[in-house]
Design a protein around this motif. Structure first.
Motif, PDB file in Angstrom:
ATOM      1  N   ARG A 198      -5.287  27.158   1.535  1.00 35.63           N
ATOM      2  CA  ARG A 198      -5.223  28.151   2.608  1.00 35.63           C
ATOM      3  C   ARG A 198      -4.554  29.458   2.179  1.00 35.63           C
ATOM      4  NH1 ARG A 198      -3.370  24.455   7.865  1.00 35.63           N
ATOM      5  NH2 ARG A 198      -5.355  23.347   8.115  1.00 35.63           N
ATOM      6  N   LYS A 199      -3.943  29.448   1.001  1.00 34.83           N
ATOM      7  CA  LYS A 199      -3.217  30.619   0.492  1.00 34.83           C
ATOM      8  C   LYS A 199      -2.165  31.081   1.499  1.00 34.83           C
ATOM      9  CE  LYS A 199      -7.085  32.244  -2.326  1.00 34.83           C
ATOM     10  NZ  LYS A 199      -8.006  33.371  -2.646  1.00 34.83           N
ATOM     11  N   SER A 200      -1.443  30.101   2.037  1.00 32.84           N
ATOM     12  CA  SER A 200      -0.445  30.390   3.072  1.00 32.84           C
ATOM     13  C   SER A 200       0.886  30.871   2.504  1.00 32.84           C
ATOM     14  CB  SER A 200      -0.198  29.132   3.910  1.00 32.84           C
ATOM     15  OG  SER A 200       0.399  28.108   3.107  1.00 32.84           O
ATOM     16  N   ARG A 201       1.050  30.780   1.187  1.00 31.96           N
ATOM     17  CA  ARG A 201       2.289  31.164   0.490  1.00 31.96           C
ATOM     18  C   ARG A 201       3.459  30.241   0.855  1.00 31.96           C
ATOM     19  NH1 ARG A 201       2.569  35.952  -2.081  1.00 31.96           N
ATOM     20  NH2 ARG A 201       4.798  36.145  -1.662  1.00 31.96           N
ATOM     21  N   LYS A 202       3.180  29.073   1.403  1.00 33.69           N
ATOM     22  CA  LYS A 202       4.219  28.086   1.684  1.00 33.69           C
ATOM     23  C   LYS A 202       4.470  27.254   0.431  1.00 33.69           C
ATOM     24  CE  LYS A 202       4.438  29.422   5.925  1.00 33.69           C
ATOM     25  NZ  LYS A 202       5.592  30.286   6.344  1.00 33.69           N
ATOM     26  N   VAL A 203       5.714  26.813   0.261  1.00 32.82           N
ATOM     27  CA  VAL A 203       6.067  26.022  -0.922  1.00 32.82           C
ATOM     28  C   VAL A 203       6.757  24.729  -0.503  1.00 32.82           C
ATOM     29  CG1 VAL A 203       6.357  28.117  -2.292  1.00 32.82           C
ATOM     30  CG2 VAL A 203       8.355  27.062  -1.216  1.00 32.82           C
ATOM     31  N   GLY A 204       6.846  23.805  -1.442  1.00 31.49           N
ATOM     32  CA  GLY A 204       7.551  22.556  -1.211  1.00 31.49           C
ATOM     33  C   GLY A 204       8.557  22.306  -2.319  1.00 31.49           C
ATOM     34  N   VAL A 205       9.655  21.642  -1.982  1.00 33.38           N
ATOM     35  CA  VAL A 205      10.690  21.305  -2.962  1.00 33.38           C
ATOM     36  C   VAL A 205      10.866  19.794  -2.984  1.00 33.38           C
ATOM     37  CG1 VAL A 205      13.127  21.514  -3.588  1.00 33.38           C
ATOM     38  CG2 VAL A 205      11.901  23.493  -2.669  1.00 33.38           C
ATOM     39  N   ILE A 206      10.864  19.210  -4.170  1.00 27.31           N
ATOM     40  CA  ILE A 206      11.035  17.770  -4.322  1.00 27.31           C
ATOM     41  C   ILE A 206      12.281  17.491  -5.150  1.00 27.31           C
ATOM     42  CG2 ILE A 206      10.082  15.671  -5.352  1.00 27.31           C
ATOM     43  CD1 ILE A 206       7.306  16.699  -4.702  1.00 27.31           C
ATOM     44  N   VAL A 230      14.340  17.058   5.605  1.00 25.46           N
ATOM     45  CA  VAL A 230      13.617  16.339   4.564  1.00 25.46           C
ATOM     46  C   VAL A 230      12.251  15.952   5.111  1.00 25.46           C
ATOM     47  CG1 VAL A 230      13.644  14.362   3.007  1.00 25.46           C
ATOM     48  CG2 VAL A 230      15.786  15.460   3.659  1.00 25.46           C
ATOM     49  N   ALA A 231      11.207  16.440   4.478  1.00 25.11           N
ATOM     50  CA  ALA A 231       9.859  16.202   4.973  1.00 25.11           C
ATOM     51  C   ALA A 231       9.328  14.842   4.559  1.00 25.11           C
ATOM     52  CB  ALA A 231       8.917  17.297   4.469  1.00 25.11           C
ATOM     53  N   ALA A 232       9.761  14.343   3.396  1.00 24.32           N
ATOM     54  CA  ALA A 232       9.234  13.072   2.914  1.00 24.32           C
ATOM     55  C   ALA A 232      10.243  12.390   2.025  1.00 24.32           C
ATOM     56  CB  ALA A 232       7.941  13.315   2.139  1.00 24.32           C
ATOM     57  N   VAL A 233      10.241  11.073   2.056  1.00 20.69           N
ATOM     58  CA  VAL A 233      11.154  10.289   1.231  1.00 20.69           C
ATOM     59  C   VAL A 233      10.368   9.185   0.534  1.00 20.69           C
ATOM     60  CG1 VAL A 233      13.200   8.836   1.209  1.00 20.69           C
ATOM     61  CG2 VAL A 233      13.059  10.735   2.807  1.00 20.69           C
ATOM     62  N   GLY A 234      10.660   8.954  -0.750  1.00 20.95           N
ATOM     63  CA  GLY A 234      10.017   7.869  -1.480  1.00 20.95           C
ATOM     64  C   GLY A 234       8.509   8.036  -1.562  1.00 20.95           C
ATOM     65  N   LEU A 235       7.760   7.059  -1.033  1.00 24.34           N
ATOM     66  CA  LEU A 235       6.303   7.115  -1.086  1.00 24.34           C
ATOM     67  C   LEU A 235       5.757   8.284  -0.291  1.00 24.34           C
ATOM     68  CD1 LEU A 235       5.438   3.322  -0.757  1.00 24.34           C
ATOM     69  CD2 LEU A 235       5.512   4.720  -2.830  1.00 24.34           C
ATOM     70  N   GLY A 236       6.555   8.867   0.573  1.00 20.28           N
ATOM     71  CA  GLY A 236       6.128  10.026   1.344  1.00 20.28           C
ATOM     72  C   GLY A 236       5.868  11.245   0.487  1.00 20.28           C
ATOM     73  N   LEU A 237       6.146  11.158  -0.807  1.00 17.49           N
ATOM     74  CA  LEU A 237       5.851  12.277  -1.700  1.00 17.49           C
ATOM     75  C   LEU A 237       4.364  12.590  -1.700  1.00 17.49           C
ATOM     76  CD1 LEU A 237       8.115  11.847  -4.852  1.00 17.49           C
ATOM     77  CD2 LEU A 237       8.381  13.365  -2.920  1.00 17.49           C
ATOM     78  N   ASP A 238       3.532  11.598  -1.431  1.00 18.50           N
ATOM     79  CA  ASP A 238       2.096  11.844  -1.339  1.00 18.50           C
ATOM     80  C   ASP A 238       1.823  12.887  -0.255  1.00 18.50           C
ATOM     81  OD1 ASP A 238       1.649   9.998  -3.289  1.00 18.50           O
ATOM     82  OD2 ASP A 238       1.171   8.357  -1.921  1.00 18.50           O
ATOM     83  N   ALA A 239       2.568  12.786   0.834  1.00 20.02           N
ATOM     84  CA  ALA A 239       2.404  13.746   1.930  1.00 20.02           C
ATOM     85  C   ALA A 239       2.864  15.130   1.494  1.00 20.02           C
ATOM     86  CB  ALA A 239       3.199  13.287   3.149  1.00 20.02           C
ATOM     87  N   ALA A 240       3.955  15.187   0.721  1.00 18.80           N
ATOM     88  CA  ALA A 240       4.469  16.468   0.236  1.00 18.80           C
ATOM     89  C   ALA A 240       3.469  17.132  -0.695  1.00 18.80           C
ATOM     90  CB  ALA A 240       5.795  16.252  -0.479  1.00 18.80           C
ATOM     91  N   VAL A 241       2.856  16.338  -1.579  1.00 13.59           N
ATOM     92  CA  VAL A 241       1.846  16.865  -2.496  1.00 13.59           C
ATOM     93  C   VAL A 241       0.615  17.320  -1.716  1.00 13.59           C
ATOM     94  CG1 VAL A 241       0.264  16.274  -4.379  1.00 13.59           C
ATOM     95  CG2 VAL A 241       2.638  15.506  -4.460  1.00 13.59           C
ATOM     96  N   GLY A 242       0.226  16.540  -0.712  1.00  8.32           N
ATOM     97  CA  GLY A 242      -0.916  16.909   0.115  1.00  8.32           C
ATOM     98  C   GLY A 242      -0.684  18.207   0.871  1.00  8.32           C
ATOM     99  N   THR A 243       0.544  18.370   1.367  1.00  9.35           N
ATOM    100  CA  THR A 243       0.901  19.602   2.086  1.00  9.35           C
ATOM    101  C   THR A 243       0.828  20.805   1.142  1.00  9.35           C
ATOM    102  OG1 THR A 243       2.370  18.397   3.589  1.00  9.35           O
ATOM    103  CG2 THR A 243       2.723  20.772   3.388  1.00  9.35           C
ATOM    104  N   ALA A 244       1.274  20.610  -0.093  1.00  7.17           N
ATOM    105  CA  ALA A 244       1.233  21.689  -1.089  1.00  7.17           C
ATOM    106  C   ALA A 244      -0.208  22.045  -1.447  1.00  7.17           C
ATOM    107  CB  ALA A 244       1.994  21.267  -2.338  1.00  7.17           C
ATOM    108  N   LEU A 245      -1.055  21.027  -1.525  1.00  4.60           N
ATOM    109  CA  LEU A 245      -2.466  21.273  -1.835  1.00  4.60           C
ATOM    110  C   LEU A 245      -3.128  22.067  -0.715  1.00  4.60           C
ATOM    111  CD1 LEU A 245      -4.845  20.779  -3.729  1.00  4.60           C
ATOM    112  CD2 LEU A 245      -5.247  18.608  -2.558  1.00  4.60           C
ATOM    113  N   LEU A 246      -2.789  21.727   0.522  1.00  7.98           N
ATOM    114  CA  LEU A 246      -3.322  22.440   1.674  1.00  7.98           C
ATOM    115  C   LEU A 246      -2.850  23.892   1.682  1.00  7.98           C
ATOM    116  CD1 LEU A 246      -5.042  22.014   4.231  1.00  7.98           C
ATOM    117  CD2 LEU A 246      -2.920  21.489   5.456  1.00  7.98           C
ATOM    118  N   ALA A 247      -1.574  24.091   1.329  1.00  8.20           N
ATOM    119  CA  ALA A 247      -1.017  25.451   1.276  1.00  8.20           C
ATOM    120  C   ALA A 247      -1.722  26.280   0.210  1.00  8.20           C
ATOM    121  CB  ALA A 247       0.481  25.382   0.987  1.00  8.20           C
ATOM    122  N   LYS A 248      -2.066  25.643  -0.894  1.00  8.43           N
ATOM    123  CA  LYS A 248      -2.772  26.347  -1.972  1.00  8.43           C
ATOM    124  C   LYS A 248      -4.175  26.758  -1.533  1.00  8.43           C
ATOM    125  CE  LYS A 248      -4.537  25.658  -6.681  1.00  8.43           C
ATOM    126  NZ  LYS A 248      -3.966  26.901  -7.262  1.00  8.43           N
TER     127      LYS A 248
END
Length: 239
Positions: A108-116, A88-106
């Motif tokens: 960089r076009k790294s093809r990485k995804v996140g699941v919430i 689990v990468a983030a819990v509760g308020l840590g969703l901001d980090a998950a969204v930020g990671t997804a934005l970075l992946a977009k």
């Protein structure tokens, strides 16, 4: 005078027909889904949180790889994921980090995804959902409906109508599909998640997968993800 050639007809056994039968999911994947489902079941029997996410966890996370992230908006879901051996990468308020990671992946076009995983009623879930829709982020949102009152209404997946001005406008702003699936059918969950994850990796944006606990016909029958999967595998001769 032309004569008709008579070729001997070859009988094909039912087993051979099953081998040649086209399937979107390989037998190896089906066996892995079943093994993971049993693992989640054992976690529940050891006193973990309820088995609400058994099929959802196994089906959705099957196609994730190195660099992909998993987050949760609820403590129960987070504990369930950890005890089932899921990072689990983030819990509760840590969703901001998950969204930020997804934005970075977009970017960089790294093809990485996140699941919430989470409850749609929480502010954190809704904020992340809106941000993912607006920026077409590579995120998969997973929730589960705890009742069947609106099943008939929710079966239809609404998509923008093609060749209309409103549809083009909606796509320009960022369209986020909301898919409904039987929460106790790990194969159905996997099919929907596989498509959603592939869509996210190709830069097509986020998807919301909502599990609905469909009740099997018959008063004595109980919805059981493991039993349903075992029945499915026996039908394919894999168990």
């Amino acid at each position: 005078m032309a004569t008709k050639s008579s070729k001997p007809k070859v009988k094909v056994s039912s087993k051979a027909e099953k081998k040649e039968e086209f399937s979107l999911i390989s037998n190896a994947t089906l066996r892995t889904l079943y093994a993971d489902l049993r693992k989640c079941e054992r976690v529940a029997k050891r006193g973990g949180p309820g088995a609400a996410y058994d099929a959802m966890i196994s089906g959705v996370l099957m196609d994730l790889g190195d660099g992909d992230a998993v987050a949760s908006t609820g403590e129960n879901a987070a504990v369930r994921l950890k005890r089932a051996g899921k990072p689990v990468a983030a819990v509760g308020l840590g969703l901001d980090a998950a969204v930020g990671t997804a934005l970075l992946a977009k970017v960089r076009k790294s093809r990485k995804v996140g699941v919430i995983f989470g409850e749609p009623s929480t502010e954190a879930f809704q904020d992340a959902l809106e941000t993912a829709r607006h920026y077409a982020l590579p995120l998969i949102f997973v929730s589960r409906t705890h009742g069947a009152d609106e099943i008939a209404e929710r079966r239809a997946v609404r998509r923008p109508t093609k060749k209309t001005k409103s549809a083009k406008h909606a796509l320009a702003e960022g369209h986020l599909p909301r898919m409904y699936v039987d929460a106790n059918d790990v194969v159905a969950v996997y099919r929907v998640a596989h498509e959603a994850i592939d869509r996210a990796r190709r830069g097509r944006g986020a998807t919301w997968i909502e599990g609905i606990p469909f009740k099997p016909e018959g008063k004595r029958l109980k919805a059981d993800a493991v039993a349903g999967m075992e029945l499915y595998l026996r039908g394919k001769g894999l168990l």
